[in-house]
Motif scaffolding. Structure first.
Motif, mmCIF file in Angstrom:
data_model
loop_
_atom_site.group_PDB
_atom_site.id
_atom_site.type_symbol
_atom_site.label_atom_id
_atom_site.label_comp_id
_atom_site.label_asym_id
_atom_site.label_seq_id
_atom_site.Cartn_x
_atom_site.Cartn_y
_atom_site.Cartn_z
ATOM 1 N N PHE A 1 0.834 -1.209 0.000
ATOM 2 C CA PHE A 1 0.000 0.000 0.000
ATOM 3 C C PHE A 1 0.867 1.256 0.000
ATOM 4 C CE2 PHE A 1 -3.294 -2.896 1.148
ATOM 5 C CZ PHE A 1 -4.483 -2.281 0.768
ATOM 6 N N LEU B 1 -5.288 9.661 2.129
ATOM 7 C CA LEU B 1 -5.617 8.820 0.980
ATOM 8 C C LEU B 1 -4.746 7.579 1.024
ATOM 9 C CD1 LEU B 1 -5.569 11.620 -1.786
ATOM 10 C CD2 LEU B 1 -7.615 10.650 -0.712
ATOM 11 N N ARG C 1 -4.110 3.505 -1.161
ATOM 12 C CA ARG C 1 -4.535 2.487 -2.113
ATOM 13 C C ARG C 1 -3.393 1.491 -2.348
ATOM 14 N NH1 ARG C 1 -5.487 4.155 -8.201
ATOM 15 N NH2 ARG C 1 -5.519 1.867 -8.242
ATOM 16 N N HIS D 1 -0.444 -0.640 -4.218
ATOM 17 C CA HIS D 1 0.485 -0.344 -5.312
ATOM 18 C C HIS D 1 1.097 -1.653 -5.811
ATOM 19 C CE1 HIS D 1 4.414 -1.097 -3.417
ATOM 20 N NE2 HIS D 1 3.869 -0.637 -2.282
ATOM 21 N N THR E 1 1.759 5.220 -8.650
ATOM 22 C CA THR E 1 0.398 4.910 -8.211
ATOM 23 C C THR E 1 -0.343 6.216 -7.932
ATOM 24 O OG1 THR E 1 1.224 2.891 -7.163
ATOM 25 C CG2 THR E 1 -0.982 3.646 -6.524
ATOM 26 N N LEU F 1 -3.414 8.545 -6.464
ATOM 27 C CA LEU F 1 -4.357 8.612 -5.353
ATOM 28 C C LEU F 1 -5.276 9.805 -5.609
ATOM 29 C CD1 LEU F 1 -1.266 8.002 -3.956
ATOM 30 C CD2 LEU F 1 -2.845 7.309 -2.141
#
Length: 507
Positions: free
Chosen positions: A425, A457, A459, A461, A466, A468
């Motif tokens: 992440f 934020l 997400r 990877h 990446t 966001l």
């Protein structure tokens, strides 16, 4: 048996009787006090008849407690409360603009504010005093003319008036000077009053008369057109009393020597385009001859900010889309509801909206105007946003960047490059305050986690760049706010802090 009588038919007769009874004893009563509530003695009560000649007034002065009971004929009056002149007092005068007096009319308590004295001497450039010059005062904090007593210079050119504390404009109008006095140009002087002020000699420069006739496209006089004279270099406007055209479209304005931009503004409601003559040299009396104004159409609209609130005082500029030449406009600022209405010729125009308060501009391009046209404007709530990379001592990888410019109500897209890390992440955390580089096992911490959190934020990877995605709330209070954001990368060989971003939110 009496026939029925209409009270409506009797009312005009009653008024006629009321205003023709010479011996009727009607009374205007009340009390004049200071802001502290103390009665003011010696205040004279003057009345100006709004429907005929001014009457004589008996018992027209307040007593030791500020009370008065003036005897006047019945009528409709403007009432002026004149306190004793300086140095006896420095009370500001008061007035009731319209009062119907019949029988006993009690106006209650009239409160007079306290001002300060402003004095000086008006002279020609030769040093000769100028008598009977009219003085007016504008209270700039209210944007209103105020009542000034003893507002003409005496035979020695001297004056003393009482004015409010704060910013004012002193307007000096020599058009009232005795016959035979040299033609002198009016002046306007900006002052901020804190205490008694003596201005010394105020020099009135020689004036020259600019005259002409303003007609519409078919040759009819343009009545009540307003003429403005702006300094061609500084853009500052002259004070030019009596600068409107008369019933024949004729104007006569006194101005000093200079190079002026002369703008003719048609009266409100007239579909005529204003006209500006730029860099007009004036070194003596001048007759411009006949000046024609072009027919136009109305361009109007509403200007709002980024959250839809009306913008007051926004300036409207209109330029020809092909030549970029500006159209002469008058009364081109928005009102308290954000509305504007100007008159322009037909054509295709770029319309610029500017707010000094917000510090922002916007433009509607290539707007076709062939008839009355509506063109609304939306202004950013604040200047454009910006992003600055911050990286302490430089030990953290520069892996965090902003892909969009942050704006109120707009998308916020950030990117972290997780190259060299196993899939896991990535995250970004943002706070109100920065932090001097604090060493940690994962790198330097550059934001202050103890301050107000703004957003976060995260997400997964895959070991590379990446994105966001987030958004900034549609809240004008965020305009210009600075946010400090930093990224973190998880995954083998271990967690790592990135550089920080100093984000300034724009409109």
């Amino acid at each position: 048996m009496f026939a029925p009588v209409s009270y409506r038919s009797l009312f005009p007769s009653f008024l006629l009787l009321l205003f023709t009874l010479p011996d009727r004893a009607d009374t205007l009563s009340g009390q004049v006090t200071s802001t502290s509530g103390a009665g003011i003695a010696g205040v004279r009560i003057d009345v100006e008849n709004l429907a005929g000649p001014d009457p004589s007034v008996q018992n027209d002065t307040t007593d030791a407690f500020g009370n008065f009971a003036a005897i006047v004929p019945a009528g409709l009056y403007r009432v002026i409360f004149r306190p004793p002149s300086p140095p006896a007092t420095t009370f500001l005068p008061g007035e009731i603009e319209s009062l119907f007096v019949v029988g006993v009319s009690d106006v209650g308590v009239i409160t007079l504010g306290t001002g300060v004295t402003l004095s000086g001497r008006l002279v020609q450039s030769s040093g000769v005093p100028v008598a009977n010059v009219d003085l007016d005062v504008v209270d700039e904090s209210l944007g209103e003319d105020i009542l000034v007593l003893n507002d003409n210079s005496d035979p020695l050119g001297l004056f003393t008036v009482v004015v409010p504390i704060g910013p004012i404009s002193l307007q000096v109008d020599p058009s009232t000077v005795p016959p035979g006095t040299a033609t002198l140009a009016p002046r306007e002087i900006a002052l901020t009053m804190f205490s008694e002020t003596h201005m010394g000699d105020i020099v009135l420069q020689p004036g020259f008369v600019a005259t002409g006739v303003v007609l519409d496209p078919i040759g009819f006089p343009v009545v009540n057109a307003d003429l403005d004279f702006d300094d061609s270099t500084t853009g500052l406007s002259l004070y030019t009393p009596g600068d409107n055209t008369d019933g024949f479209g004729v104007f006569s304005v006194v101005v000093p020597v200079g190079i002026w931009d002369i703008r003719i503004c048609p009266p409100p409601g007239a579909l005529l385009v204003s006209k500006t003559f730029e860099n007009f040299p004036l070194t003596g009396d001048l007759s411009t001859g006949v000046l024609f104004l072009e027919a136009g159409v109305q361009l109007s609209g509403t200007v709002v900010d980024c959250v839809g609130a009306p913008v007051q005082g926004a300036d409207i500029d209109v330029r020809d889309s092909s030549t970029a030449i500006g159209v002469s406009l008058c009364n081109d600022n928005t009102d308290s509801f954000g509305n504007y209405a100007v008159v322009v010729p037909t054509g295709v125009f770029d319309i610029l909206f500017t707010s000094n308060e917000l510090g922002t501009t916007s433009q509607n391009s290539d707007v076709p105007v062939g008839a009355n046209t509506v063109s609304d404007g939306i202004l950013p709530c604040c200047p454009p946003g910006s992003v600055t990379v911050v990286n302490g001592s430089g030990v953290n990888p520069v892996a965090l960047q902003a892909l969009t410019v942050p704006t109120v109500g707009g998308a916020l897209e950030l990117e972290i490059d997780a190259a060299g890390h196993a899939p896991d992440f990535v995250g970004v955390f943002a706070f109100s305050d920065p932090l001097a580089a604090l060493p940690t096992p994962a790198g330097e911490l550059l934001v202050h986690p103890g301050s107000s959190p703004v957003f976060s934020l995260a997400r997964p990877h895959l070991g590379g760049p990446t994105s966001l995605n987030g958004s900034i709330p549609l809240n004008s209070a965020l305009c210009g706010r600075t946010i400090h954001a930093q990224g973190v990368i998880l995954g083998a060989p271990g967690p790592r802090l990135t550089n920080a971003l100093q984000i300034s939110v724009g409109g």
